[in-house]
Motif scaffolding. Structure first.
Motif, mmCIF file in Angstrom:
data_model
loop_
_atom_site.group_PDB
_atom_site.id
_atom_site.type_symbol
_atom_site.label_atom_id
_atom_site.label_comp_id
_atom_site.label_asym_id
_atom_site.label_seq_id
_atom_site.Cartn_x
_atom_site.Cartn_y
_atom_site.Cartn_z
ATOM 1 N N GLY A 130 -1.739 1.601 -20.479
ATOM 2 C CA GLY A 130 -0.357 1.300 -20.844
ATOM 3 C C GLY A 130 0.644 2.292 -20.291
ATOM 4 N N TYR A 131 0.166 3.387 -19.693
ATOM 5 C CA TYR A 131 1.079 4.335 -19.046
ATOM 6 C C TYR A 131 1.868 3.586 -17.977
ATOM 7 C CZ TYR A 131 2.647 8.207 -16.081
ATOM 8 O OH TYR A 131 3.403 9.077 -15.329
ATOM 9 N N ARG A 132 3.178 3.827 -17.916
ATOM 10 C CA ARG A 132 3.985 3.186 -16.887
ATOM 11 C C ARG A 132 5.021 4.163 -16.358
ATOM 12 N NH1 ARG A 132 6.352 -2.137 -19.024
ATOM 13 N NH2 ARG A 132 8.087 -1.858 -17.572
ATOM 14 N N THR A 133 5.372 3.968 -15.100
ATOM 15 C CA THR A 133 6.348 4.847 -14.472
ATOM 16 C C THR A 133 6.962 4.111 -13.286
ATOM 17 O OG1 THR A 133 6.713 7.107 -13.664
ATOM 18 C CG2 THR A 133 4.700 5.994 -12.915
ATOM 19 N N GLU A 134 7.778 4.826 -12.514
ATOM 20 C CA GLU A 134 8.526 4.187 -11.436
ATOM 21 C C GLU A 134 8.198 4.844 -10.091
ATOM 22 O OE1 GLU A 134 10.380 4.771 -15.244
ATOM 23 O OE2 GLU A 134 10.507 6.218 -13.602
ATOM 24 N N VAL A 135 8.423 4.097 -9.028
ATOM 25 C CA VAL A 135 8.257 4.594 -7.658
ATOM 26 C C VAL A 135 9.493 4.181 -6.868
ATOM 27 C CG1 VAL A 135 6.855 4.573 -5.572
ATOM 28 C CG2 VAL A 135 5.754 4.335 -7.808
ATOM 29 N N ASN A 136 10.206 5.177 -6.349
ATOM 30 C CA ASN A 136 11.428 4.921 -5.586
ATOM 31 C C ASN A 136 11.118 5.024 -4.092
ATOM 32 O OD1 ASN A 136 13.993 4.890 -4.421
ATOM 33 N ND2 ASN A 136 14.915 6.125 -6.039
ATOM 34 N N LEU A 137 10.588 3.937 -3.531
ATOM 35 C CA LEU A 137 10.288 3.937 -2.099
ATOM 36 C C LEU A 137 11.570 3.922 -1.268
ATOM 37 C CD1 LEU A 137 7.356 1.336 -1.934
ATOM 38 C CD2 LEU A 137 7.183 3.840 -1.994
ATOM 39 N N GLY A 138 12.623 3.352 -1.825
ATOM 40 C CA GLY A 138 13.876 3.242 -1.085
ATOM 41 C C GLY A 138 14.474 4.576 -0.708
ATOM 42 N N MET A 139 14.280 5.589 -1.559
ATOM 43 C CA MET A 139 14.895 6.879 -1.237
ATOM 44 C C MET A 139 14.220 7.530 -0.024
ATOM 45 S SD MET A 139 13.610 9.647 -4.097
ATOM 46 C CE MET A 139 11.897 10.224 -4.135
ATOM 47 N N LEU A 140 12.956 7.187 0.240
ATOM 48 C CA LEU A 140 12.268 7.756 1.401
ATOM 49 C C LEU A 140 12.828 7.166 2.692
ATOM 50 C CD1 LEU A 140 8.563 7.796 0.120
ATOM 51 C CD2 LEU A 140 10.374 9.503 -0.217
ATOM 52 N N ILE A 165 -1.961 12.635 -7.077
ATOM 53 C CA ILE A 165 -2.022 12.158 -8.467
ATOM 54 C C ILE A 165 -3.114 11.113 -8.590
ATOM 55 C CG2 ILE A 165 -0.784 10.896 -10.269
ATOM 56 C CD1 ILE A 165 1.768 12.204 -9.332
ATOM 57 N N ASP A 166 -4.038 11.359 -9.499
ATOM 58 C CA ASP A 166 -5.150 10.453 -9.769
ATOM 59 C C ASP A 166 -4.952 9.853 -11.159
ATOM 60 O OD1 ASP A 166 -7.520 9.137 -10.169
ATOM 61 O OD2 ASP A 166 -8.793 10.930 -10.115
ATOM 62 N N ALA A 178 16.823 5.123 -12.863
ATOM 63 C CA ALA A 178 15.548 5.831 -13.036
ATOM 64 C C ALA A 178 15.711 7.217 -12.436
ATOM 65 C CB ALA A 178 14.400 5.085 -12.350
ATOM 66 N N HIS A 179 15.073 8.203 -13.028
ATOM 67 C CA HIS A 179 15.169 9.571 -12.541
ATOM 68 C C HIS A 179 14.621 9.680 -11.112
ATOM 69 C CE1 HIS A 179 16.357 10.524 -16.533
ATOM 70 N NE2 HIS A 179 16.098 11.814 -16.468
ATOM 71 N N VAL A 180 15.020 10.744 -10.441
ATOM 72 C CA VAL A 180 14.611 10.986 -9.057
ATOM 73 C C VAL A 180 13.443 11.977 -9.030
ATOM 74 C CG1 VAL A 180 15.347 11.901 -6.818
ATOM 75 C CG2 VAL A 180 16.937 10.541 -8.212
ATOM 76 N N ASP A 181 12.432 11.646 -8.253
ATOM 77 C CA ASP A 181 11.298 12.549 -8.024
ATOM 78 C C ASP A 181 11.695 13.483 -6.882
ATOM 79 O OD1 ASP A 181 8.976 13.795 -7.163
ATOM 80 O OD2 ASP A 181 8.008 11.950 -6.485
ATOM 81 N N PHE A 182 12.173 14.675 -7.232
ATOM 82 C CA PHE A 182 12.689 15.587 -6.215
ATOM 83 C C PHE A 182 11.581 16.208 -5.366
ATOM 84 C CE2 PHE A 182 16.698 15.231 -8.414
ATOM 85 C CZ PHE A 182 17.624 15.363 -7.384
ATOM 86 N N THR A 183 10.366 16.259 -5.879
ATOM 87 C CA THR A 183 9.254 16.779 -5.074
ATOM 88 C C THR A 183 9.005 15.880 -3.871
ATOM 89 O OG1 THR A 183 8.225 17.761 -7.024
ATOM 90 C CG2 THR A 183 6.824 17.447 -5.087
ATOM 91 N N SER A 184 8.957 14.582 -4.096
ATOM 92 C CA SER A 184 8.721 13.649 -2.991
ATOM 93 C C SER A 184 9.883 13.648 -2.011
ATOM 94 C CB SER A 184 8.481 12.239 -3.526
ATOM 95 O OG SER A 184 7.238 12.170 -4.198
ATOM 96 N N LEU A 185 11.110 13.757 -2.527
ATOM 97 C CA LEU A 185 12.279 13.786 -1.649
ATOM 98 C C LEU A 185 12.252 15.033 -0.760
ATOM 99 C CD1 LEU A 185 14.876 12.153 -1.065
ATOM 100 C CD2 LEU A 185 16.055 13.649 -2.683
ATOM 101 N N GLN A 186 11.905 16.153 -1.361
ATOM 102 C CA GLN A 186 11.815 17.404 -0.598
ATOM 103 C C GLN A 186 10.670 17.355 0.413
ATOM 104 O OE1 GLN A 186 11.717 20.983 -3.022
ATOM 105 N NE2 GLN A 186 10.488 22.071 -1.503
ATOM 106 N N PRO A 230 0.812 -1.218 0.000
ATOM 107 C CA PRO A 230 0.000 0.000 0.000
ATOM 108 C C PRO A 230 0.846 1.270 0.000
ATOM 109 C CG PRO A 230 -0.088 -1.100 2.144
ATOM 110 C CD PRO A 230 0.588 -2.036 1.211
ATOM 111 N N GLU A 231 2.147 1.151 0.256
ATOM 112 C CA GLU A 231 3.012 2.329 0.250
ATOM 113 C C GLU A 231 3.065 2.975 -1.141
ATOM 114 O OE1 GLU A 231 6.891 1.820 2.108
ATOM 115 O OE2 GLU A 231 6.104 0.082 3.181
ATOM 116 N N ILE A 232 2.862 2.182 -2.193
ATOM 117 C CA ILE A 232 2.901 2.741 -3.543
ATOM 118 C C ILE A 232 1.727 3.677 -3.761
ATOM 119 C CG2 ILE A 232 2.765 2.169 -6.004
ATOM 120 C CD1 ILE A 232 4.278 -0.424 -5.360
ATOM 121 N N GLN A 233 0.523 3.233 -3.390
ATOM 122 C CA GLN A 233 -0.642 4.096 -3.535
ATOM 123 C C GLN A 233 -0.510 5.324 -2.638
ATOM 124 O OE1 GLN A 233 -3.367 3.686 -5.797
ATOM 125 N NE2 GLN A 233 -3.460 5.834 -5.166
ATOM 126 N N ALA A 234 0.015 5.132 -1.428
ATOM 127 C CA ALA A 234 0.194 6.257 -0.505
ATOM 128 C C ALA A 234 1.169 7.282 -1.083
ATOM 129 C CB ALA A 234 0.698 5.746 0.843
#
Length: 387
Positions: free
Chosen positions: A221-231, A213-214, A291-299, A202-206
């Motif tokens: 077919g849209y696909r992307t990445e989630v870097n939970l490890g950086m959190l 983001i909805d 994979a690129h870094v989502d700097f908004t989530s990191l900040q 459930p951490e991905i949806q969170a």
């Protein structure tokens, strides 16, 4: 010849739930398996003959300019010793460039600096130790996370192109619903293949809920990445840092750009002998996966942990503010042979090229800084001079 990593993955898949792995689990093995992972095998190749370039492979300027920023941080904190913790130090070039520059220009300051390197690849750790073997002007120590005590570091945590190599979960949109991409083995093809199913955690949806983001109107077919490890990585840093800074440099995007519907195939890339492609299931253990870094989530995550956001800028602007423009100007003043001049100027321009290394993001976060310290502008975050 069959990849030894494929046999290891097959064995892992046999005992995995539903005989499949999340892409993050696959990427962890592909990059960090103790003997045949890309970063653990000693085969990492950086530079002109390697798999990819980094800022440090272009010469010492990047490290020398960062040294100026680290020195100012030391002066702002007024702490002795000032501790620098580099995470994922590659072949040790950045540490060498920083420390030798300080030795040449600020030897008294260097005596009050301790340099720690956290590196989980034994092969890379050995290369780092060999590169820094002759350096005895400050304390250099290799350690694991467990060896750093909570609230023990007074200084700066620094990472350069580290988070892009953290294992990521792959997700895709199917009929307006978010699903996860898993990896399984196809015996008929003797190859790995992908299959989509419900989210593994459930951490991905969170993660996406925090970004508001909805995906209901995103294309199939849209696909992307989630870097939970950086959190969790940032949480770990926050517990180890008593007072000071976290300096993160990497390629990435703000979340609005990263997860835009038009970026329909994400940012996952593979690098093999300076060739970029999008098949992570070939050259197993022989290629880099990023994979690129989502700097908004990191900040945002840092702020939720009590870290102050001191600045988010692009590497080109950061380095110009630290004096890269002066170095470019000095080239025209100092006579040298034409080929040396061209090579040096090209290296400096690559560091600030907005379509390349200069477009990387630099995030600076702080912890337990006084109001005066917070109000002291860091050199790299000031407006750079025009050249």
């Amino acid at each position: 010849m069959a990849s030894p990593l494929l046999a290891i993955l097959q064995e892992k898949l046999q005992t995995a739930p539903h005989q499949r792995l999340t892409f993050a689990e696959f990427m962890e093995l592909a990059l960090y398996h103790p003997t045949v992972g890309y970063y653990s095998s000693g085969k990492v190749a950086i530079g002109a003959q390697g798999d990819f370039f980094t800022a440090t492979s272009l010469g010492p300027d990047f490290g020398e300019l960062l040294a100026e920023q680290l020195l100012q941080m030391k002066q702002i904190l007024g702490r002795s010793p000032f501790q620098i913790v580099e995470m994922g130090a590659g072949k040790g070039d950045l540490a060498k460039d920083i420390l030798f520059y300080l030795q040449q220009h600020y030897p008294k300051e260097l005596e009050e600096i301790e340099y720690y390197i956290i590196e989980k690849s034994p092969a890379l750790r050995q290369q780092q130790q060999e590169k820094l073997a002759g350096f005895s002007y400050c304390k250099i120590q290799w350690c694991d996370w467990s060896e750093l005590l909570e609230n023990s570091i007074q200084g700066c945590f620094i990472s350069n192109e580290l988070l892009d190599a953290f294992p990521v979960h792959l997700v895709t949109v199917n009929a307006g619903k978010l699903q996860e991409v898993y990896v399984q083995y196809n015996p008929a093809q003797n190859a790995l293949e992908e299959v989509n199913d419900s989210l593994s955690t459930p951490e991905i949806q969170a993660y996406f809920d925090h970004l508001n983001i909805d995906f209901s109107n995103y294309p199939d077919g849209y696909r992307t990445e989630v870097n939970l490890g950086m959190l969790s990585w940032l949480e770990q840093l926050q517990t180890k840092l008593k007072t000071g800074y976290i300096l993160t440099i990497d390629y990435g995007h703000p979340a609005a750009k990263y997860y835009h519907p038009q970026r329909s195939q994400g940012t996952l890339q593979c690098y093999f002998q300076h060739r970029r492609h999008d098949n992570p299931y070939t050259n197993l253990g022989e290629q880099d996966l990023t994979a690129h870094v989502d700097f908004t989530s990191l900040q945002n995550h840092g702020e939720s942990l009590g870290l102050a956001t001191l600045g988010l800028t692009q590497q080109g602007l950061f380095l110009m503010a630290l004096g890269l423009g002066d170095r470019l100007n000095a080239l025209s003043q100092n006579p040298t042979d034409v080929m040396t001049l061209f090579r040096r100027r090209d290296a400096l321009h690559q560091l600030i090229d907005p379509m390349g290394l200069g477009g990387f993001y630099v995030l600076v976060q702080g912890k337990n800084l006084t109001n005066d310290q917070l109000q002291t502008s860091l050199k790299g975050l000031t407006q750079p001079p025009m050249v």
